[in-house]
Design a protein around this motif. Sequence first.
Motif, PDB file in Angstrom:
ATOM      1  N   MET A  18       0.848  -1.191   0.000  1.00 23.89           N
ATOM      2  CA  MET A  18       0.000   0.000   0.000  1.00 23.89           C
ATOM      3  C   MET A  18       0.887   1.246   0.000  1.00 23.89           C
ATOM      4  SD  MET A  18      -2.936   1.127   2.704  1.00 23.89           S
ATOM      5  CE  MET A  18      -1.997   1.820   4.021  1.00 23.89           C
ATOM      6  N   SER A  19       0.648   2.124  -0.922  1.00 26.21           N
ATOM      7  CA  SER A  19       1.417   3.351  -1.007  1.00 26.21           C
ATOM      8  C   SER A  19       0.982   4.324   0.083  1.00 26.21           C
ATOM      9  CB  SER A  19       1.219   3.993  -2.383  1.00 26.21           C
ATOM     10  OG  SER A  19       1.822   5.268  -2.399  1.00 26.21           O
ATOM     11  N   ARG A  20       1.926   4.962   0.707  1.00 23.37           N
ATOM     12  CA  ARG A  20       1.642   5.985   1.706  1.00 23.37           C
ATOM     13  C   ARG A  20       1.872   7.376   1.120  1.00 23.37           C
ATOM     14  NH1 ARG A  20      -1.140   4.526   6.158  1.00 23.37           N
ATOM     15  NH2 ARG A  20      -0.080   6.082   7.383  1.00 23.37           N
ATOM     16  N   ASP A  21       2.061   7.453  -0.222  1.00 21.05           N
ATOM     17  CA  ASP A  21       2.251   8.737  -0.878  1.00 21.05           C
ATOM     18  C   ASP A  21       0.906   9.408  -1.129  1.00 21.05           C
ATOM     19  OD1 ASP A  21       4.932   8.253  -0.900  1.00 21.05           O
ATOM     20  OD2 ASP A  21       5.127   8.101  -3.083  1.00 21.05           O
ATOM     21  N   ILE A  22       0.873  10.703  -0.930  1.00 17.76           N
ATOM     22  CA  ILE A  22      -0.298  11.519  -1.222  1.00 17.76           C
ATOM     23  C   ILE A  22       0.121  12.519  -2.277  1.00 17.76           C
ATOM     24  CG2 ILE A  22      -1.985  13.136  -0.298  1.00 17.76           C
ATOM     25  CD1 ILE A  22      -1.260  11.989   2.494  1.00 17.76           C
ATOM     26  N   LYS A  23      -0.533  12.492  -3.433  1.00 19.62           N
ATOM     27  CA  LYS A  23      -0.215  13.443  -4.505  1.00 19.62           C
ATOM     28  C   LYS A  23      -0.963  14.755  -4.262  1.00 19.62           C
ATOM     29  CE  LYS A  23       1.569  10.635  -7.986  1.00 19.62           C
ATOM     30  NZ  LYS A  23       2.457  10.953  -9.030  1.00 19.62           N
ATOM     31  N   ILE A  24      -0.287  15.840  -4.526  1.00 19.74           N
ATOM     32  CA  ILE A  24      -0.865  17.169  -4.357  1.00 19.74           C
ATOM     33  C   ILE A  24      -1.747  17.486  -5.552  1.00 19.74           C
ATOM     34  CG2 ILE A  24      -0.363  19.619  -4.114  1.00 19.74           C
ATOM     35  CD1 ILE A  24       2.382  18.773  -2.964  1.00 19.74           C
ATOM     36  N   ALA A  25      -2.956  17.959  -5.281  1.00 20.18           N
ATOM     37  CA  ALA A  25      -3.896  18.372  -6.331  1.00 20.18           C
ATOM     38  C   ALA A  25      -4.073  19.895  -6.261  1.00 20.18           C
ATOM     39  CB  ALA A  25      -5.248  17.684  -6.124  1.00 20.18           C
ATOM     40  N   PRO A  26      -4.426  20.523  -7.376  1.00 19.80           N
ATOM     41  CA  PRO A  26      -4.768  21.948  -7.320  1.00 19.80           C
ATOM     42  C   PRO A  26      -6.002  22.133  -6.436  1.00 19.80           C
ATOM     43  CG  PRO A  26      -4.554  21.195  -9.599  1.00 19.80           C
ATOM     44  CD  PRO A  26      -4.526  19.985  -8.730  1.00 19.80           C
ATOM     45  N   LEU A  27      -6.044  23.230  -5.742  1.00 18.90           N
ATOM     46  CA  LEU A  27      -7.181  23.536  -4.885  1.00 18.90           C
ATOM     47  C   LEU A  27      -8.325  24.078  -5.732  1.00 18.90           C
ATOM     48  CD1 LEU A  27      -8.113  23.763  -1.896  1.00 18.90           C
ATOM     49  CD2 LEU A  27      -7.336  26.130  -1.991  1.00 18.90           C
ATOM     50  N   THR A  28      -9.481  23.426  -5.658  1.00 21.17           N
ATOM     51  CA  THR A  28     -10.691  23.934  -6.310  1.00 21.17           C
ATOM     52  C   THR A  28     -11.808  23.981  -5.277  1.00 21.17           C
ATOM     53  OG1 THR A  28     -11.550  21.772  -6.976  1.00 21.17           O
ATOM     54  CG2 THR A  28     -10.041  22.881  -8.528  1.00 21.17           C
ATOM     55  N   ALA A  29     -12.758  24.865  -5.488  1.00 23.76           N
ATOM     56  CA  ALA A  29     -13.888  24.981  -4.561  1.00 23.76           C
ATOM     57  C   ALA A  29     -14.661  23.674  -4.468  1.00 23.76           C
ATOM     58  CB  ALA A  29     -14.802  26.124  -4.996  1.00 23.76           C
ATOM     59  N   GLU A  30     -14.820  22.980  -5.597  1.00 22.16           N
ATOM     60  CA  GLU A  30     -15.590  21.727  -5.617  1.00 22.16           C
ATOM     61  C   GLU A  30     -14.871  20.632  -4.834  1.00 22.16           C
ATOM     62  OE1 GLU A  30     -16.605  24.509  -8.543  1.00 22.16           O
ATOM     63  OE2 GLU A  30     -14.696  23.463  -8.477  1.00 22.16           O
ATOM     64  N   ALA A  31     -13.573  20.459  -5.058  1.00 18.29           N
ATOM     65  CA  ALA A  31     -12.827  19.394  -4.376  1.00 18.29           C
ATOM     66  C   ALA A  31     -12.687  19.665  -2.885  1.00 18.29           C
ATOM     67  CB  ALA A  31     -11.446  19.240  -5.015  1.00 18.29           C
ATOM     68  N   PHE A  32     -12.631  20.934  -2.509  1.00 19.04           N
ATOM     69  CA  PHE A  32     -12.412  21.303  -1.113  1.00 19.04           C
ATOM     70  C   PHE A  32     -13.711  21.461  -0.320  1.00 19.04           C
ATOM     71  CE2 PHE A  32     -10.808  24.223   2.266  1.00 19.04           C
ATOM     72  CZ  PHE A  32      -9.796  23.407   2.744  1.00 19.04           C
ATOM     73  N   ALA A  33     -14.854  21.491  -0.992  1.00 18.88           N
ATOM     74  CA  ALA A  33     -16.144  21.753  -0.350  1.00 18.88           C
ATOM     75  C   ALA A  33     -16.442  20.882   0.877  1.00 18.88           C
ATOM     76  CB  ALA A  33     -17.271  21.653  -1.366  1.00 18.88           C
ATOM     77  N   PRO A  34     -16.117  19.583   0.895  1.00 21.18           N
ATOM     78  CA  PRO A  34     -16.410  18.804   2.099  1.00 21.18           C
ATOM     79  C   PRO A  34     -15.618  19.257   3.334  1.00 21.18           C
ATOM     80  CG  PRO A  34     -15.946  17.351   0.238  1.00 21.18           C
ATOM     81  CD  PRO A  34     -15.590  18.741  -0.185  1.00 21.18           C
ATOM     82  N   PHE A  35     -14.526  20.008   3.117  1.00 14.88           N
ATOM     83  CA  PHE A  35     -13.631  20.373   4.205  1.00 14.88           C
ATOM     84  C   PHE A  35     -13.709  21.850   4.583  1.00 14.88           C
ATOM     85  CE2 PHE A  35     -11.719  17.095   1.496  1.00 14.88           C
ATOM     86  CZ  PHE A  35     -11.759  16.030   2.378  1.00 14.88           C
ATOM     87  N   GLY A  36     -14.149  22.689   3.635  1.00  8.99           N
ATOM     88  CA  GLY A  36     -14.182  24.118   3.908  1.00  8.99           C
ATOM     89  C   GLY A  36     -14.391  24.935   2.658  1.00  8.99           C
ATOM     90  N   LEU A  46      -9.893   9.539   8.579  1.00 14.63           N
ATOM     91  CA  LEU A  46      -8.494   9.973   8.623  1.00 14.63           C
ATOM     92  C   LEU A  46      -7.694   9.568   7.390  1.00 14.63           C
ATOM     93  CD1 LEU A  46      -7.926   9.402  12.409  1.00 14.63           C
ATOM     94  CD2 LEU A  46      -8.039  11.606  11.235  1.00 14.63           C
ATOM     95  N   ARG A  47      -8.373   9.592   6.222  1.00 12.11           N
ATOM     96  CA  ARG A  47      -7.686   9.385   4.936  1.00 12.11           C
ATOM     97  C   ARG A  47      -7.298  10.764   4.405  1.00 12.11           C
ATOM     98  NH1 ARG A  47     -12.338   5.397   3.389  1.00 12.11           N
ATOM     99  NH2 ARG A  47     -13.331   7.405   3.327  1.00 12.11           N
ATOM    100  N   PRO A  48      -6.008  11.092   4.378  1.00 13.16           N
ATOM    101  CA  PRO A  48      -5.590  12.440   3.993  1.00 13.16           C
ATOM    102  C   PRO A  48      -5.610  12.686   2.484  1.00 13.16           C
ATOM    103  CG  PRO A  48      -3.712  11.173   4.776  1.00 13.16           C
ATOM    104  CD  PRO A  48      -4.908  10.291   4.891  1.00 13.16           C
ATOM    105  N   GLN A  49      -5.797  13.954   2.156  1.00 11.58           N
ATOM    106  CA  GLN A  49      -5.685  14.480   0.793  1.00 11.58           C
ATOM    107  C   GLN A  49      -4.855  15.757   0.895  1.00 11.58           C
ATOM    108  OE1 GLN A  49      -9.415  14.963  -1.404  1.00 11.58           O
ATOM    109  NE2 GLN A  49     -10.438  13.866   0.239  1.00 11.58           N
ATOM    110  N   SER A  50      -4.228  16.149  -0.214  1.00  6.29           N
ATOM    111  CA  SER A  50      -3.471  17.399  -0.192  1.00  6.29           C
ATOM    112  C   SER A  50      -3.787  18.236  -1.419  1.00  6.29           C
ATOM    113  CB  SER A  50      -1.971  17.121  -0.086  1.00  6.29           C
ATOM    114  OG  SER A  50      -1.508  16.465  -1.234  1.00  6.29           O
ATOM    115  N   PHE A  51      -3.735  19.539  -1.209  1.00  9.00           N
ATOM    116  CA  PHE A  51      -4.006  20.530  -2.246  1.00  9.00           C
ATOM    117  C   PHE A  51      -2.932  21.598  -2.163  1.00  9.00           C
ATOM    118  CE2 PHE A  51      -8.115  18.894  -0.789  1.00  9.00           C
ATOM    119  CZ  PHE A  51      -8.720  18.537  -1.974  1.00  9.00           C
ATOM    120  N   VAL A  52      -2.762  22.320  -3.244  1.00  5.42           N
ATOM    121  CA  VAL A  52      -1.905  23.499  -3.224  1.00  5.42           C
ATOM    122  C   VAL A  52      -2.755  24.684  -3.665  1.00  5.42           C
ATOM    123  CG1 VAL A  52      -0.980  23.198  -5.578  1.00  5.42           C
ATOM    124  CG2 VAL A  52       0.340  24.456  -3.858  1.00  5.42           C
TER     125      VAL A  52
END
Length: 156
Positions: free
Chosen positions: A1-19, A98-104
């Motif tokens: 299982m990969s523990r790498d998290i790829k960074i995605a561009p920040l969009t309002a739609e992708a970030f909506a569940p978090f803020g 606690l499944r992380p995601q990352s954005f820039v």
Amino acid sequence: MSRDIKIAPLTAEAFAPFGDVLNCDGDPDKMINAGLCGRFHDRAKVDCDGQVGISLFRSELRALPYQLDLVERHPLGSQAFIPMSMDSFLVIVADLDLRPQSFVTAPGEGINFHRGTWHGVLTPLSGPGLFAVIDRVDDGPNLEEHVFDVPFRVVR
């Protein structure tokens, strides 16, 4: 299982569940100051039990790949981070499992975490790392932390 998290561009739609994404995309909602200033009105809701304050945070610069070993959340209030420069920064969030995601962020773009959202620590990748922060400033139990048994690695 990969523990790498790829960074995605920040969009309002992708970030909506978090803020909320705080930016000046599109046309202003209203022109003020004799037509010399565009107001982008009510871009995020402050959701807080207790007193809200505006603080300044100065964070050390980080580098990629970034080791993610801790997330935190604030059950008593939302938390907004607004950069005081035109530099992008890394935003890490996690769902309730606690499944992380990352954005820039785009340069100058800020974010507002919903109350109770698991998120990483402030992670500037360039520039001065200076932020205006709008959040709950009362004393009390408004910080929960989770340390991962095995860290994740955030990569481009």
